[in-house]
Design an enzyme around this catalytic site. Sequence first.
Site, mmCIF file in Angstrom:
data_model
loop_
_atom_site.group_PDB
_atom_site.id
_atom_site.type_symbol
_atom_site.label_atom_id
_atom_site.label_comp_id
_atom_site.label_asym_id
_atom_site.label_seq_id
_atom_site.Cartn_x
_atom_site.Cartn_y
_atom_site.Cartn_z
ATOM 1 N N MET A 122 74.007 78.662 152.847
ATOM 2 C CA MET A 122 74.935 78.199 151.810
ATOM 3 C C MET A 122 74.921 79.189 150.641
ATOM 4 O O MET A 122 75.389 78.884 149.551
ATOM 5 C CB MET A 122 74.557 76.794 151.353
ATOM 6 C CG MET A 122 74.683 75.786 152.508
ATOM 7 S SD MET A 122 74.916 74.085 152.004
ATOM 8 C CE MET A 122 73.466 73.795 151.036
ATOM 9 N N GLY A 123 74.354 80.379 150.887
ATOM 10 C CA GLY A 123 74.405 81.432 149.881
ATOM 11 C C GLY A 123 73.369 81.297 148.783
ATOM 12 O O GLY A 123 72.425 80.521 148.873
ATOM 13 N N HIS B 229 67.761 84.219 148.497
ATOM 14 C CA HIS B 229 66.412 84.519 148.018
ATOM 15 C C HIS B 229 65.666 85.139 149.189
ATOM 16 O O HIS B 229 66.241 85.300 150.283
ATOM 17 C CB HIS B 229 65.744 83.240 147.485
ATOM 18 C CG HIS B 229 65.842 82.078 148.419
ATOM 19 N ND1 HIS B 229 65.185 82.037 149.643
ATOM 20 C CD2 HIS B 229 66.547 80.926 148.345
ATOM 21 C CE1 HIS B 229 65.470 80.912 150.261
ATOM 22 N NE2 HIS B 229 66.318 80.209 149.507
ATOM 23 N N GLY C 264 63.671 83.979 151.255
ATOM 24 C CA GLY C 264 63.677 83.160 152.468
ATOM 25 C C GLY C 264 64.893 83.495 153.333
ATOM 26 O O GLY C 264 64.779 83.676 154.548
ATOM 27 N N HIS C 265 66.068 83.608 152.697
ATOM 28 C CA HIS C 265 67.276 84.002 153.448
ATOM 29 C C HIS C 265 67.119 85.408 154.011
ATOM 30 O O HIS C 265 67.492 85.684 155.147
ATOM 31 C CB HIS C 265 68.509 84.005 152.526
ATOM 32 C CG HIS C 265 68.911 82.658 152.007
ATOM 33 N ND1 HIS C 265 68.866 82.325 150.676
ATOM 34 C CD2 HIS C 265 69.386 81.559 152.646
ATOM 35 C CE1 HIS C 265 69.303 81.096 150.503
ATOM 36 N NE2 HIS C 265 69.615 80.590 151.688
ATOM 37 N N MET D 255 60.497 79.091 148.683
ATOM 38 C CA MET D 255 61.740 79.645 148.130
ATOM 39 C C MET D 255 62.891 78.695 148.449
ATOM 40 O O MET D 255 62.988 78.171 149.568
ATOM 41 C CB MET D 255 62.038 80.985 148.772
ATOM 42 C CG MET D 255 60.922 81.964 148.581
ATOM 43 S SD MET D 255 61.446 83.265 147.483
ATOM 44 C CE MET D 255 59.941 84.207 147.380
#
Length: 290
Positions: A30-31, A34, A36-37, A185
């Site tokens: 969902m943008g 951080h 984690g993404h 995160m």
Amino acid sequence: MRIIKNVKEMKEFTARAKESGKIVGLVPTMGYFHQGHLALMEKAVQQCDVVITSVYVNPLQFGPKEDFASYPRDLQRDAAMAEEVGVDAIFSPADGEMYPEGFDTTVSVGESLTNKLCGLKRPGHFTGVATVVTKLFNIVKPDKAYFGLKDAQQVLVIKRMVEDLNMDVEIIPVPIVRESDGLAMSSRNVYLTSEQRKAAVVLYQSLKLAEQQVKKGHIDAVEICRQVKEKINNEPLAELDYVEIYSYPDLKFIDKIEGRALLAVAVKFGRARLIDNIILEAQKDVSDSI
Ligand code: PAF
């Protein structure tokens, strides 16, 4: 790196990649990226020839009193970060593209996985998630899709859906990425004031407390939940939503931790509702292995 806004163009992009025999990876998000993404994207870049990250704040998975409107969004920043780690395209559709006039179909995964934890506290949430993830899989047609284990229940729900509906995609779960003090995160961490940010470390501390107890041989799930709740409730800025333990990965009710169990917590700090979890593993009785 391409930024693709419409479904037709996205389908053509993957069709071309597949024609030339490329392995396609999808990182649904969902943008407001951080680390984690980025860990999901890095893993996808290692394992796939072409990586697509979707950036879409899905209205269907938010309740009426939740933070859909205020959820942080910054596509330019996200695009720069994704490009840096080697993502090939961002798919960022508008609501009308994903849910056009007349849209009337949803996907719901059965209650054995969804009538507890966030599924119980956020009615309709997992139907929203399953529906948008199905649409993303149908549009992008990835060979592999990457999901973070901070949303452990979400990973289990998606795996169930993929298996039950014979979807041709491999789900790759990726471990939780934490700040140096242990806070998981999350895009929602931006909601925290500096005081709340300091207080939020209690989540990780309470999970570690449970882990230590299990390592010492304490396997009473109710007692462990009680201790975790006590630890969280001692933090004045924390407002407990749930602390629960289930068998893992089937999420059955247990009163003793035998084998693997999921301890999951949800706690509010002001307007930030944060979730976190840990897999607890009871030591096997030595007599079992004889
Ligand atoms: O985990 C998320 O960010 C979302 O639930 C997902 C999987 C992108 C679906 O909107």
